[in-house]
Design a protein around this motif. Structure first.
Motif, PDB file in Angstrom:
ATOM      1  N   ILE A  85       0.846  -1.200   0.000  1.00 34.13           N
ATOM      2  CA  ILE A  85       0.000   0.000   0.000  1.00 34.13           C
ATOM      3  C   ILE A  85       0.874   1.240   0.000  1.00 34.13           C
ATOM      4  CG2 ILE A  85      -1.883   1.226   1.135  1.00 34.13           C
ATOM      5  CD1 ILE A  85      -2.514  -1.661   0.211  1.00 34.13           C
ATOM      6  N   GLY A  86       0.656   2.116  -0.961  1.00 28.38           N
ATOM      7  CA  GLY A  86       1.362   3.381  -0.999  1.00 28.38           C
ATOM      8  C   GLY A  86       0.458   4.499  -0.507  1.00 28.38           C
ATOM      9  N   THR A  87       0.927   5.249   0.464  1.00 27.76           N
ATOM     10  CA  THR A  87       0.164   6.391   0.971  1.00 27.76           C
ATOM     11  C   THR A  87       0.829   7.681   0.513  1.00 27.76           C
ATOM     12  OG1 THR A  87      -0.572   5.191   2.952  1.00 27.76           O
ATOM     13  CG2 THR A  87      -0.680   7.596   3.020  1.00 27.76           C
ATOM     14  N   ILE A  88       0.114   8.454  -0.293  1.00 33.14           N
ATOM     15  CA  ILE A  88       0.580   9.778  -0.672  1.00 33.14           C
ATOM     16  C   ILE A  88       0.056  10.743   0.382  1.00 33.14           C
ATOM     17  CG2 ILE A  88       0.478  11.625  -2.388  1.00 33.14           C
ATOM     18  CD1 ILE A  88       0.185   9.496  -4.538  1.00 33.14           C
ATOM     19  N   ARG A  89       0.970  11.242   1.190  1.00 35.20           N
ATOM     20  CA  ARG A  89       0.590  12.041   2.362  1.00 35.20           C
ATOM     21  C   ARG A  89       0.935  13.511   2.143  1.00 35.20           C
ATOM     22  NH1 ARG A  89      -0.100  10.555   7.899  1.00 35.20           N
ATOM     23  NH2 ARG A  89       0.502   8.428   7.324  1.00 35.20           N
ATOM     24  N   LEU A  90      -0.089  14.364   2.262  1.00 36.77           N
ATOM     25  CA  LEU A  90       0.117  15.807   2.195  1.00 36.77           C
ATOM     26  C   LEU A  90       0.371  16.327   3.599  1.00 36.77           C
ATOM     27  CD1 LEU A  90      -1.666  15.088  -0.382  1.00 36.77           C
ATOM     28  CD2 LEU A  90      -2.416  17.466  -0.302  1.00 36.77           C
ATOM     29  N   ASP A 144       6.164  -2.428  -6.118  1.00 34.17           N
ATOM     30  CA  ASP A 144       5.786  -2.798  -4.745  1.00 34.17           C
ATOM     31  C   ASP A 144       4.589  -2.004  -4.237  1.00 34.17           C
ATOM     32  OD1 ASP A 144       7.214  -0.415  -4.665  1.00 34.17           O
ATOM     33  OD2 ASP A 144       8.193  -0.863  -2.749  1.00 34.17           O
ATOM     34  N   VAL A 145       4.017  -1.147  -5.074  1.00 27.47           N
ATOM     35  CA  VAL A 145       2.795  -0.420  -4.731  1.00 27.47           C
ATOM     36  C   VAL A 145       1.649  -1.012  -5.539  1.00 27.47           C
ATOM     37  CG1 VAL A 145       1.599   1.795  -4.784  1.00 27.47           C
ATOM     38  CG2 VAL A 145       4.019   1.705  -4.160  1.00 27.47           C
ATOM     39  N   ARG A 146       0.672  -1.615  -4.860  1.00 31.78           N
ATOM     40  CA  ARG A 146      -0.458  -2.248  -5.546  1.00 31.78           C
ATOM     41  C   ARG A 146      -1.739  -1.435  -5.433  1.00 31.78           C
ATOM     42  NH1 ARG A 146      -0.036  -7.472  -7.284  1.00 31.78           N
ATOM     43  NH2 ARG A 146       2.146  -8.076  -7.506  1.00 31.78           N
ATOM     44  N   ALA A 147      -1.815  -0.545  -4.443  1.00 28.31           N
ATOM     45  CA  ALA A 147      -2.967   0.343  -4.261  1.00 28.31           C
ATOM     46  C   ALA A 147      -2.469   1.601  -3.571  1.00 28.31           C
ATOM     47  CB  ALA A 147      -4.068  -0.332  -3.449  1.00 28.31           C
ATOM     48  N   VAL A 148      -3.211   2.700  -3.721  1.00 23.30           N
ATOM     49  CA  VAL A 148      -2.738   3.996  -3.252  1.00 23.30           C
ATOM     50  C   VAL A 148      -3.809   4.700  -2.424  1.00 23.30           C
ATOM     51  CG1 VAL A 148      -1.923   6.287  -3.970  1.00 23.30           C
ATOM     52  CG2 VAL A 148      -1.209   4.244  -5.248  1.00 23.30           C
TER      53      VAL A 148
END
Length: 259
Positions: A13-18, A46-50
């Motif tokens: 899981i990739g988290t794009i954090r502001l 290695d990122v399957r969902a964001v």
């Protein structure tokens, strides 16, 4: 890793954090870092969902109005095009994406959330496109994605008036898909994203491309796109793994080991 936007990866899981207090206002640097994070998330195996996340207090209050007010027409043409390109880059991530919305999602913040495939919000959130109150209109997809999501009449009401929609109205309009307690927003978004961590990455990308691409044209064109993306999967490991599991385990019991 940017100063205001970072991509955190854990368990697929990739988290794009502001993180630009107090409201994650979007300026040139945030726009550039957000675009970079979106492209990296899209490219990393290695990122399957964001997950798009602005923190516990607020998702994003929109573009930095003080900076915009000082810009010339020429400068705003450049910034506007760049911001729309960045939001488009988020929408184009070829993986399931979910916006975890806390506090406010206004203006460019709502436009960013609209670029995700799903939106999960706290039951105290407020969303809106208040640009008209500044003498301008949404410029990062708000007039287009919002109208496609809720219909032109409802979109015009929100854009023309600039009013904020509270959580229950946002849910009833279809702007958000799920409401949870404010403290549970990120956990709920993570739970949704986690189901894709070991899923068929190529098939998911093709499914997203078929749906999004089909919305841009007529039915006949969409069906042609669907056929192309459907048959293309016979050249992938996704199709081989999925069908083998179905044959070996039976319907309802198949499992998928993503590659």
């Amino acid at each position: 890793m940017g100063e205001f936007v970072r991509l955190e990866v854990d368990g697929g899981i990739g988290t794009i954090r502001l993180e630009r207090p107090p409201v994650n206002a979007i300026n040139d640097q945030v726009q550039a870092e957000l675009g970079e994070a979106a492209r990296e998330a899209g490219e990393r195996a290695d990122v399957r969902a964001v997950i798009l996340y602005g923190g516990e207090k607020t998702f994003c209050g929109g573009a930095d109005v003080k900076e915009m007010a000082a810009r010339s027409y020429a400068e705003m043409r450049t910034f506007g095009a760049a911001l729309q390109g960045t939001v488009a880059a988020v929408a184009a991530i070829p993986k399931p994406t979910v916006a975890a919305i806390t506090g406010y999602a206004l203006g460019g913040g709502l436009e960013l959330a609209l670029a995700a495939d799903r939106r999960i919000a706290g039951d105290n959130v407020k969303v809106g496109q208040p640009e008209i109150l500044l003498g301008i209109i949404p410029g990062a997809g708000g007039t287009q994605r919002l109208a496609r999501l809720v219909g032109p009449s409802k979109a015009k009401d929100l854009v023309f008036t600039g009013r904020f929609a509270k959580a229950e109205e946002a849910l009833s309009l279809g702007i958000v898909d799920e409401l949870v307690a404010p403290d549970d927003v990120y956990a709920a978004a993570h739970k949704w994203a986690a189901q894709f961590a070991n899923g068929p990455a190529v098939a998911l990308a093709n499914a997203k491309a078929a749906i999004d691409g089909g919305l841009d044209g007529d039915l006949a064109s969409g069906l042609k796109l669907e056929t192309y993306l459907f048959t293309a999967l016979w050249a992938t490991q996704d199709q081989e793994n999925g069908m083998r599991s179905f044959i070996e385990n039976g319907p309802g019991k198949a499992t998928f080991e993503g590659k």
